[in-house]
Design a protein around this motif. Structure first.
Motif, mmCIF file in Angstrom:
data_model
loop_
_atom_site.group_PDB
_atom_site.id
_atom_site.type_symbol
_atom_site.label_atom_id
_atom_site.label_comp_id
_atom_site.label_asym_id
_atom_site.label_seq_id
_atom_site.Cartn_x
_atom_site.Cartn_y
_atom_site.Cartn_z
ATOM 1 N N PRO A 107 0.428 -1.128 0.293
ATOM 2 C CA PRO A 107 -0.289 0.198 0.197
ATOM 3 C C PRO A 107 0.705 0.850 0.175
ATOM 4 C CG PRO A 107 0.078 -1.395 2.395
ATOM 5 C CD PRO A 107 0.764 -1.950 1.479
ATOM 6 N N SER A 108 0.401 2.122 -0.589
ATOM 7 C CA SER A 108 0.948 3.310 -1.017
ATOM 8 C C SER A 108 -0.467 4.727 -0.024
ATOM 9 C CB SER A 108 1.637 3.963 -1.834
ATOM 10 O OG SER A 108 0.784 3.489 -2.947
ATOM 11 N N PRO A 109 0.617 6.167 0.032
ATOM 12 C CA PRO A 109 -0.393 6.991 0.441
ATOM 13 C C PRO A 109 -0.962 7.093 -0.381
ATOM 14 C CG PRO A 109 1.968 7.403 0.874
ATOM 15 C CD PRO A 109 2.144 6.096 0.909
ATOM 16 N N LYS A 110 -2.322 8.123 -0.284
ATOM 17 C CA LYS A 110 -3.122 8.815 -0.669
ATOM 18 C C LYS A 110 -2.800 10.507 -1.189
ATOM 19 C CE LYS A 110 -5.510 5.967 -2.204
ATOM 20 N NZ LYS A 110 -5.750 5.368 -4.018
ATOM 21 N N ALA A 111 -1.916 10.791 0.285
ATOM 22 C CA ALA A 111 -1.598 12.149 -0.022
ATOM 23 C C ALA A 111 -0.676 12.029 0.867
ATOM 24 C CB ALA A 111 -2.477 13.209 -0.020
ATOM 25 N N ILE A 112 0.380 13.085 1.060
ATOM 26 C CA ILE A 112 1.204 13.631 2.056
ATOM 27 C C ILE A 112 1.146 14.619 2.150
ATOM 28 C CG2 ILE A 112 3.347 13.320 3.380
ATOM 29 C CD1 ILE A 112 2.589 10.963 2.329
ATOM 30 N N LEU A 113 0.390 15.705 3.500
ATOM 31 C CA LEU A 113 0.433 16.986 3.951
ATOM 32 C C LEU A 113 1.887 17.104 4.510
ATOM 33 C CD1 LEU A 113 -3.011 16.194 5.096
ATOM 34 C CD2 LEU A 113 -2.554 16.643 3.245
ATOM 35 N N ARG A 114 2.360 18.022 4.286
ATOM 36 C CA ARG A 114 3.391 18.527 4.971
ATOM 37 C C ARG A 114 4.059 19.866 5.198
ATOM 38 N NH1 ARG A 114 5.185 15.551 -0.023
ATOM 39 N NH2 ARG A 114 6.929 13.639 0.382
ATOM 40 N N GLY A 115 3.725 20.292 6.653
ATOM 41 C CA GLY A 115 4.154 21.773 6.827
ATOM 42 C C GLY A 115 3.978 21.863 8.110
ATOM 43 N N HIS A 116 4.400 21.267 9.265
ATOM 44 C CA HIS A 116 4.351 21.465 10.926
ATOM 45 C C HIS A 116 6.171 21.025 10.276
ATOM 46 C CE1 HIS A 116 0.909 20.389 12.589
ATOM 47 N NE2 HIS A 116 0.450 20.084 11.772
ATOM 48 N N LYS A 117 6.559 22.092 11.256
ATOM 49 C CA LYS A 117 7.616 21.690 11.677
ATOM 50 C C LYS A 117 8.524 20.636 12.788
ATOM 51 C CE LYS A 117 10.019 26.074 11.837
ATOM 52 N NZ LYS A 117 10.251 27.077 12.489
ATOM 53 N N ALA A 118 7.455 20.855 13.419
ATOM 54 C CA ALA A 118 7.791 19.750 14.928
ATOM 55 C C ALA A 118 7.421 18.263 14.170
ATOM 56 C CB ALA A 118 7.747 20.750 15.969
ATOM 57 N N GLN A 119 7.468 18.036 14.929
ATOM 58 C CA GLN A 119 6.878 15.897 15.383
ATOM 59 C C GLN A 119 5.178 16.847 15.689
ATOM 60 O OE1 GLN A 119 9.715 16.815 17.339
ATOM 61 N NE2 GLN A 119 9.057 15.864 19.616
ATOM 62 N N VAL A 120 4.576 15.978 15.195
ATOM 63 C CA VAL A 120 3.099 15.690 14.973
ATOM 64 C C VAL A 120 2.670 14.672 16.438
ATOM 65 C CG1 VAL A 120 0.420 15.298 13.490
ATOM 66 C CG2 VAL A 120 2.841 15.724 12.865
ATOM 67 N N HIS A 121 1.206 15.752 16.782
ATOM 68 C CA HIS A 121 1.498 14.850 17.964
ATOM 69 C C HIS A 121 0.302 13.893 18.477
ATOM 70 C CE1 HIS A 121 4.671 15.987 21.517
ATOM 71 N NE2 HIS A 121 4.682 15.284 20.818
ATOM 72 N N SER A 122 -1.097 14.741 17.603
ATOM 73 C CA SER A 122 -2.032 14.758 17.726
ATOM 74 C C SER A 122 -2.892 14.662 16.366
ATOM 75 C CB SER A 122 -3.631 15.052 18.924
ATOM 76 O OG SER A 122 -3.106 17.134 18.257
ATOM 77 N N ALA A 123 -4.076 14.182 15.916
ATOM 78 C CA ALA A 123 -4.638 14.064 14.359
ATOM 79 C C ALA A 123 -6.398 14.019 14.797
ATOM 80 C CB ALA A 123 -3.909 13.335 13.745
ATOM 81 N N THR A 124 -7.367 14.564 14.190
ATOM 82 C CA THR A 124 -8.745 14.032 14.213
ATOM 83 C C THR A 124 -9.410 14.709 12.841
ATOM 84 O OG1 THR A 124 -11.008 14.299 15.491
ATOM 85 C CG2 THR A 124 -9.187 15.669 15.338
ATOM 86 N N PHE A 125 -10.740 13.737 12.687
ATOM 87 C CA PHE A 125 -11.676 14.257 11.471
ATOM 88 C C PHE A 125 -12.640 15.445 11.827
ATOM 89 C CE2 PHE A 125 -8.398 11.198 9.808
ATOM 90 C CZ PHE A 125 -8.581 11.343 8.084
ATOM 91 N N ILE A 126 -12.874 15.850 11.376
ATOM 92 C CA ILE A 126 -14.115 16.969 12.003
ATOM 93 C C ILE A 126 -14.706 17.172 10.826
ATOM 94 C CG2 ILE A 126 -12.631 17.947 13.908
ATOM 95 C CD1 ILE A 126 -12.650 20.096 12.423
ATOM 96 N N ARG A 127 -15.930 17.616 11.326
ATOM 97 C CA ARG A 127 -17.150 18.242 9.690
ATOM 98 C C ARG A 127 -17.672 17.082 9.176
ATOM 99 N NH1 ARG A 127 -14.591 24.369 8.382
ATOM 100 N NH2 ARG A 127 -14.197 25.217 10.308
ATOM 101 N N GLY A 128 -17.478 15.911 9.613
ATOM 102 C CA GLY A 128 -18.161 15.460 7.972
ATOM 103 C C GLY A 128 -17.054 14.665 7.318
#
Length: 428
Positions: free
Chosen positions: A6-27
């Motif tokens: 499997p390969s990712p559909k997209a890579i979101l680049r933008g954070h300078k530091a490590q990502v600690h949390s993620a969540t989907f909102i608004r449906g």
């Protein structure tokens, strides 16, 4: 997925530091990610670009969660829990410059609705639920659980928007610091699940007389518990730790009844069933299932909203997908070169028109079939994305609307890592 890597559909680049949390909102219209420097990025999943960027805290962010369509809750290591007003219209007034880029002036922040001073000495993120049974999105009042300000092993529950503390739960002084929390309504009672530094996990329920009763307590891990998540139907909860174990725990609504055998020198002791003194109530102690994954340090664990699969983000840079029924590994998602700290599923809508159409297209499909996935076939939900795309293309809608619908109905898995990047996968 077993036949190809499997390969990712997209890579979101933008954070300078490590990502600690993620969540989907608004449906599933937006993905919220936060990092170790206190920045929050709101991603538009249709175009996969940032729509709002601001520094929410002066220190690392421990957790983030949506509240309705216009509020976001963040919890930082600066001892603050903040509720931000952020509707889709408010995004136009905020910066879209990513944290990796330098700006001459500080980025604008959303409007702060509430600010709560809390304890963040032990890296434990908050847990939230509506004040009464129902959905967070439709509730005007919520409850928030955080570690106690003075005793790190105790848990306080606050009511928002009043910001008043209404409960304090003290599971015990020998557990060490609270590491993970979950708060929800179950079987007509407010229920708290707490996981601790010594590997214990416990279930506490608010009784009708206002006392908190411990119905389950088990030490399934030899290392501090790093993450827990609760099945959407409240049948069980999962825990992952710094060790290589994943444990599946029950959520009892009552204590178990045990028989107390009196001390006696006689070789045969007769116990009278009618004697109420011989029967005691104590918490349940045995997990439902424990599996050794042989991969230490699974930092984050999340169950998908249909309760059929779950995913972990590991220190070894891999995201692993498991069956929630058997705890068997189904897939390994490998792209990041450094440790993954956060994982999140998009929210499936079993009652939505796309899923209903898929169910009608599958002979013999029923809700009971969906709850028992076959071991010889891929999960029934694996065909939903393809059917959804056919339905999307067959409708007379604009290209933009079709892209929005496809983004909202894709079975996303988002993983955030130490390198500041977020990978998006479409699985099952």
């Amino acid at each position: 997925m077993a036949d190809q890597v499997p390969s990712p559909k997209a890579i979101l680049r933008g954070h300078k530091a490590q990502v600690h949390s993620a969540t989907f909102i608004r449906g599933n219209d937006r993905l919220v990610t936060s990092d170790a420097e206190g920045y929050v990025v709101l991603w538009d999943l249709t175009i996969r670009r940032a729509q709002a960027v601001w520094r929410a805290h002066e220190n690392a962010i421990l957790g983030v969660q949506g509240w309705g369509n216009d509020k976001i809750i963040t919890h930082g290591r600066d001892n603050k829990l903040i509720i931000w007003k952020l509707s889709q219209d408010d995004e136009a007034h905020l910066s879209k410059v990513l944290p990796v880029e330098d700006v001459a002036e500080p980025r604008a922040q959303p409007w702060i609705l509430h600010l709560l001073e809390v304890n963040t000495m032990n890296f434990c993120s908050f847990a939230a639920c509506p004040s009464s049974p129902g959905s967070m999105d439709s509730s005007s009042e919520i409850l928030v659980a955080v570690p106690n300000t003075l005793a790190s092993e105790a848990i306080d529950i606050y009511s928002l928007p009043s910001q008043s503390r209404i409960h304090t739960i003290r599971p015990g002084t020998k557990n060490g610091m609270a590491m993970c929390l979950s708060l929800f309504h179950h079987a007509n009672a407010l229920t708290l699940i707490a996981a601790f530094e010594n590997g214990y996990a416990s279930v506490h329920r608010l009784s009708s007389d206002g006392d908190w009763v411990t119905t389950y307590r088990s030490q399934s891990h030899s290392q501090p518990i790093l993450s827990i998540d609760v099945d959407p139907e409240r049948r069980f909860f999962l825990s992952s730790s710094a060790d290589s174990l994943i444990a599946k725990h029950p959520i009892p609504i009552d204590r178990q009844e045990v028989i107390s055998i009196p001390e006696s020198r006689e070789r045969v002791v007769e116990i009278e069933d009618e004697d109420p003194a011989s029967r005691l109530l104590q918490e349940w102690k045995d997990p439902l299932k424990v599996t050794n994954t042989k991969h230490s340090g699974q930092q984050s664990i999340r169950i998908r909203s249909d309760g059929r699969i779950f995913a972990t983000a590991g220190w070894d840079s891999k995201v692993r997908v498991y069956s929630a029924k058997t705890l068997k590994e189904l897939a390994v998602l490998k792209w990041h070169q450094v440790g993954c700290y956060a994982v999140a599923f998009s929210h499936l809508t079993p009652s939505g028109p796309l899923v209903e159409s898929e169910a009608r297209a599958t002979p013999g499909a029923s809700p009971s079939d969906a709850s028992q996935p076959s071991q010889s076939e891929p999960p029934q939900s694996a065909v939903i994305p393809h059917v959804s795309q056919q339905l999307i293309k067959s409708t007379n809608t604009s290209v933009k609307d079709r892209r929005v619908t496809q983004a909202k109905t894709t079975h996303w898995v988002a993983a955030g890592a130490k390198d500041g990047k977020v990978s998006l996968w479409d699985v099952y």
